[in-house]
Design a protein around this motif. Sequence first.
Motif, PDB file in Angstrom:
ATOM      1  N   ILE A 195     -20.810   2.790  -1.587  1.00 63.48           N
ATOM      2  CA  ILE A 195     -21.501   3.439  -2.716  1.00 63.48           C
ATOM      3  C   ILE A 195     -20.697   4.633  -3.214  1.00 63.48           C
ATOM      4  CG2 ILE A 195     -23.536   4.865  -3.251  1.00 63.48           C
ATOM      5  CD1 ILE A 195     -25.144   2.858  -1.488  1.00 63.48           C
ATOM      6  N   LYS A 196     -20.065   5.364  -2.272  1.00 66.66           N
ATOM      7  CA  LYS A 196     -19.261   6.526  -2.665  1.00 66.66           C
ATOM      8  C   LYS A 196     -18.014   6.116  -3.457  1.00 66.66           C
ATOM      9  CE  LYS A 196     -20.466  10.415   0.107  1.00 66.66           C
ATOM     10  NZ  LYS A 196     -21.823   9.871   0.198  1.00 66.66           N
ATOM     11  N   ALA A 197     -17.560   4.865  -3.284  1.00 65.95           N
ATOM     12  CA  ALA A 197     -16.285   4.457  -3.886  1.00 65.95           C
ATOM     13  C   ALA A 197     -16.439   3.544  -5.092  1.00 65.95           C
ATOM     14  CB  ALA A 197     -15.420   3.753  -2.829  1.00 65.95           C
ATOM     15  N   ASN A 198     -17.568   2.836  -5.195  1.00 60.35           N
ATOM     16  CA  ASN A 198     -17.707   1.853  -6.272  1.00 60.35           C
ATOM     17  C   ASN A 198     -19.044   2.053  -6.982  1.00 60.35           C
ATOM     18  OD1 ASN A 198     -18.106  -0.446  -7.862  1.00 60.35           O
ATOM     19  ND2 ASN A 198     -16.835  -1.691  -6.520  1.00 60.35           N
ATOM     20  N   GLU A 237      -3.043  -2.204  -2.353  1.00 62.49           N
ATOM     21  CA  GLU A 237      -4.321  -2.489  -1.696  1.00 62.49           C
ATOM     22  C   GLU A 237      -4.978  -1.164  -1.316  1.00 62.49           C
ATOM     23  OE1 GLU A 237      -7.191  -3.466  -1.050  1.00 62.49           O
ATOM     24  OE2 GLU A 237      -6.577  -5.442  -0.326  1.00 62.49           O
ATOM     25  N   THR A 238      -5.747  -0.604  -2.239  1.00 62.84           N
ATOM     26  CA  THR A 238      -6.195   0.777  -2.088  1.00 62.84           C
ATOM     27  C   THR A 238      -7.544   0.925  -1.394  1.00 62.84           C
ATOM     28  OG1 THR A 238      -7.302   0.695  -4.222  1.00 62.84           O
ATOM     29  CG2 THR A 238      -5.011   1.418  -4.208  1.00 62.84           C
ATOM     30  N   LYS A 239      -8.320  -0.147  -1.328  1.00 61.69           N
ATOM     31  CA  LYS A 239      -9.734   0.041  -0.976  1.00 61.69           C
ATOM     32  C   LYS A 239     -10.010   0.340   0.495  1.00 61.69           C
ATOM     33  CE  LYS A 239     -11.533  -2.456  -4.928  1.00 61.69           C
ATOM     34  NZ  LYS A 239     -12.489  -3.476  -5.393  1.00 61.69           N
ATOM     35  N   TYR A 240      -9.394  -0.422   1.403  1.00 60.11           N
ATOM     36  CA  TYR A 240      -9.708  -0.229   2.825  1.00 60.11           C
ATOM     37  C   TYR A 240      -9.384   1.182   3.284  1.00 60.11           C
ATOM     38  CZ  TYR A 240      -9.900  -5.333   2.950  1.00 60.11           C
ATOM     39  OH  TYR A 240     -10.203  -6.640   2.717  1.00 60.11           O
ATOM     40  N   GLY A 241      -8.309   1.750   2.765  1.00 57.89           N
ATOM     41  CA  GLY A 241      -7.860   3.046   3.258  1.00 57.89           C
ATOM     42  C   GLY A 241      -8.401   4.225   2.482  1.00 57.89           C
ATOM     43  N   LYS A 242      -9.235   3.969   1.470  1.00 60.07           N
ATOM     44  CA  LYS A 242      -9.702   5.086   0.653  1.00 60.07           C
ATOM     45  C   LYS A 242     -10.790   5.951   1.302  1.00 60.07           C
ATOM     46  CE  LYS A 242     -10.914   6.477  -3.974  1.00 60.07           C
ATOM     47  NZ  LYS A 242     -11.274   6.064  -5.338  1.00 60.07           N
ATOM     48  N   THR A 288     -16.462 -13.824  14.629  1.00 61.99           N
ATOM     49  CA  THR A 288     -16.818 -13.212  13.347  1.00 61.99           C
ATOM     50  C   THR A 288     -18.335 -13.197  13.247  1.00 61.99           C
ATOM     51  OG1 THR A 288     -14.785 -13.989  12.312  1.00 61.99           O
ATOM     52  CG2 THR A 288     -16.575 -13.395  10.830  1.00 61.99           C
ATOM     53  N   PRO A 289     -18.929 -12.128  13.790  1.00 66.62           N
ATOM     54  CA  PRO A 289     -20.389 -12.126  13.903  1.00 66.62           C
ATOM     55  C   PRO A 289     -21.099 -11.556  12.682  1.00 66.62           C
ATOM     56  CG  PRO A 289     -19.429 -10.357  15.211  1.00 66.62           C
ATOM     57  CD  PRO A 289     -18.305 -10.990  14.442  1.00 66.62           C
ATOM     58  N   PHE A 290     -20.348 -11.190  11.626  1.00 66.08           N
ATOM     59  CA  PHE A 290     -21.029 -10.701  10.420  1.00 66.08           C
ATOM     60  C   PHE A 290     -20.313 -11.215   9.183  1.00 66.08           C
ATOM     61  CE2 PHE A 290     -17.955  -7.442  11.638  1.00 66.08           C
ATOM     62  CZ  PHE A 290     -17.251  -7.257  10.459  1.00 66.08           C
ATOM     63  N   PHE A 291     -21.053 -11.298   8.092  1.00 66.70           N
ATOM     64  CA  PHE A 291     -20.483 -11.686   6.797  1.00 66.70           C
ATOM     65  C   PHE A 291     -20.784 -10.606   5.771  1.00 66.70           C
ATOM     66  CE2 PHE A 291     -21.173 -16.220   8.295  1.00 66.70           C
ATOM     67  CZ  PHE A 291     -19.823 -16.460   8.507  1.00 66.70           C
ATOM     68  N   GLN A 292     -19.820 -10.374   4.882  1.00 64.00           N
ATOM     69  CA  GLN A 292     -20.015  -9.462   3.766  1.00 64.00           C
ATOM     70  C   GLN A 292     -19.800 -10.254   2.481  1.00 64.00           C
ATOM     71  OE1 GLN A 292     -16.472  -7.183   5.190  1.00 64.00           O
ATOM     72  NE2 GLN A 292     -17.708  -5.413   4.619  1.00 64.00           N
ATOM     73  N   ILE A 293     -20.528  -9.917   1.428  1.00 56.65           N
ATOM     74  CA  ILE A 293     -20.240 -10.484   0.110  1.00 56.65           C
ATOM     75  C   ILE A 293     -20.257  -9.368  -0.923  1.00 56.65           C
ATOM     76  CG2 ILE A 293     -21.004 -12.848   0.556  1.00 56.65           C
ATOM     77  CD1 ILE A 293     -23.696 -12.192  -0.636  1.00 56.65           C
ATOM     78  N   GLY A 294     -19.606  -9.593  -2.055  1.00 56.13           N
ATOM     79  CA  GLY A 294     -19.526  -8.589  -3.120  1.00 56.13           C
ATOM     80  C   GLY A 294     -18.346  -7.664  -2.882  1.00 56.13           C
ATOM     81  N   GLU A 295     -18.578  -6.360  -3.014  1.00 55.26           N
ATOM     82  CA  GLU A 295     -17.530  -5.351  -2.819  1.00 55.26           C
ATOM     83  C   GLU A 295     -17.390  -5.077  -1.326  1.00 55.26           C
ATOM     84  OE1 GLU A 295     -14.843  -3.815  -2.812  1.00 55.26           O
ATOM     85  OE2 GLU A 295     -15.095  -2.905  -4.795  1.00 55.26           O
ATOM     86  N   THR A 296     -16.557  -5.878  -0.656  1.00 53.77           N
ATOM     87  CA  THR A 296     -16.549  -5.885   0.803  1.00 53.77           C
ATOM     88  C   THR A 296     -15.552  -4.925   1.442  1.00 53.77           C
ATOM     89  OG1 THR A 296     -14.874  -7.624   0.825  1.00 53.77           O
ATOM     90  CG2 THR A 296     -17.168  -8.319   0.808  1.00 53.77           C
ATOM     91  N   TYR A 335       0.853  -1.183   0.000  1.00 56.56           N
ATOM     92  CA  TYR A 335       0.000   0.000   0.000  1.00 56.56           C
ATOM     93  C   TYR A 335       0.888   1.232   0.000  1.00 56.56           C
ATOM     94  CZ  TYR A 335      -3.735   3.280   1.315  1.00 56.56           C
ATOM     95  OH  TYR A 335      -4.622   4.330   1.343  1.00 56.56           O
ATOM     96  N   CYS A 336       0.706   2.103  -0.987  1.00 54.65           N
ATOM     97  CA  CYS A 336       1.455   3.348  -1.089  1.00 54.65           C
ATOM     98  C   CYS A 336       0.495   4.479  -1.442  1.00 54.65           C
ATOM     99  CB  CYS A 336       2.488   3.295  -2.205  1.00 54.65           C
ATOM    100  SG  CYS A 336       3.707   1.989  -2.080  1.00 54.65           S
ATOM    101  N   VAL A 337       0.766   5.653  -0.889  1.00 55.30           N
ATOM    102  CA  VAL A 337      -0.036   6.841  -1.200  1.00 55.30           C
ATOM    103  C   VAL A 337       0.903   8.013  -1.468  1.00 55.30           C
ATOM    104  CG1 VAL A 337      -1.806   8.447  -0.375  1.00 55.30           C
ATOM    105  CG2 VAL A 337      -1.887   6.065   0.338  1.00 55.30           C
ATOM    106  N   GLY A 338       0.600   8.782  -2.493  1.00 53.37           N
ATOM    107  CA  GLY A 338       1.276  10.054  -2.755  1.00 53.37           C
ATOM    108  C   GLY A 338       0.233  11.158  -2.767  1.00 53.37           C
TER     109      GLY A 338
END
Lengths: 245, 245
Positions: free
Chosen positions: B185-188, A152-157, B145-153, A3-6
């Motif tokens: 929704i804001k990201a994908n 890996e950009t998604k979690y930190g976006k 792990t009390p929750f599950f996500q599927i798709g764009e997680t 993970y890198c950010v500029g």
Amino acid sequence: MTYCVGMRLNNGLVFMSDTRTNAGVDNISSFCKMRTFSEPGERFITILSAGNLATTQAVISKLEERNKAPEDRAPSIMEAPTMFQIARLVGDMLKETIAENAMTGQRADAAFNATLILGGQIKGSEPRLFLVYPEGNFVEASDDTPFFQIGETKYGKPILVRAFEPDMTWEQATKLLLVSFDSTIKANLSVGLPLDLQVYETDTLQQGLRRRIAADDASYHAISNGWGTALKSAFDSLPDIDLNN
Amino acid sequence: MTYCVGMRLNNGLVFMSDTRTNAGVDNISSFCKMRTFSEPGERFITILSAGNLATTQAVISKLEERNKAPEDRAPSIMEAPTMFQIARLVGDMLKETIAENAMTGQRADAAFNATLILGGQIKGSEPRLFLVYPEGNFVEASDDTPFFQIGETKYGKPILVRAFEPDMTWEQATKLLLVSFDSTIKANLSVGLPLDLQVYETDTLQQGLRRRIAADDASYHAISNGWGTALKSAFDSLPDIDLNN
């Protein structure tokens, strides 16, 4: 992963990168993914890399002309008159390196691809920030998109999108980067400490603050622990919703 | 893409799903990805689906035995004595459906794969929540792990990890889900409104609150706008860092 950010701020550029590389989850190593090229008073350039480590190391070696004896080296990255030309140079080098590996019939589980963030300033021009694709082409940061992420950009976006301000101080920008990296590190094993930080202040034309943030860094711990609490408070402060209407 | 979440709380189960499906960015449609099966007083089951729409619709149709005349239908999902057996049934149905498409030599740009979240309760047992893989096997939610996500997680995970509490009320859980969906929704672009919400309260054995949250929903707007501000405040509340030591 990586993970890198500029980021492009009003005051200059900030870069952060993690140091974990992995081939599967059972084979991890630590490599610096941040390289700088500097001629004080004339230019300062930073490159962050994500993707195949052999590819990115080869690109950097070629940029540094390590195939020549030290006294014969005159890297074009130190000669090119504009950041745009440097971006083309780096892009071409990246594309060629990927093609060399692919065309000799070599195979790898993972692709030989890599993506780079390139930022810096040459005397007489503005600081500029680019995202260089494996195809060798590139895009430049603008007021609409003032930061680039690779790996890996998604979690930190989400936090970057919500909290980025172009007039942040170096401390605020570092704090924002630490939050974004912390969210990513908590979610993806292939992104890991230590982190490398590079600050470049516009028109200084020399390497600014460079810092390595290790696992025992007090600031990192304060941000990481504080963020959990702050996020809970933020969540609690949201307006209640009424499910019955 | 798609985004769906199923959560196990002390009070029962909560489910949320978006409704956007897409084949490329230039071909989007709206489909409900949440199906419920109910026999009041005896069982209540919810299935969320992500992946190939033809696959998931076929699985649901088979589960409902739509190949039979309405009066001849006796869906096994309504007869199976435990949620574990239902998970096996659904997993087998999913695996077979994917294999049918793959083995007839059909090709698609995207795979025929799909992943499901399955939750519900049968009289005399506890409510249970499963994540069903395209291979037909499945895992069950636990206290760890009390929750599950599927798709764009990824975009929506950090807030779930940080703010989830098993003793949340329905309102708090809905608020948390809205924040997680809003970040996604804001990201994908391939995750979109309206959202479907289903609440199931333990031992009621009937469909609880079901609500569709559309683009003009006042609660959604309050959460979405409030979250930007709250996140900024949370960020500002973090301890300052000192870059000079």
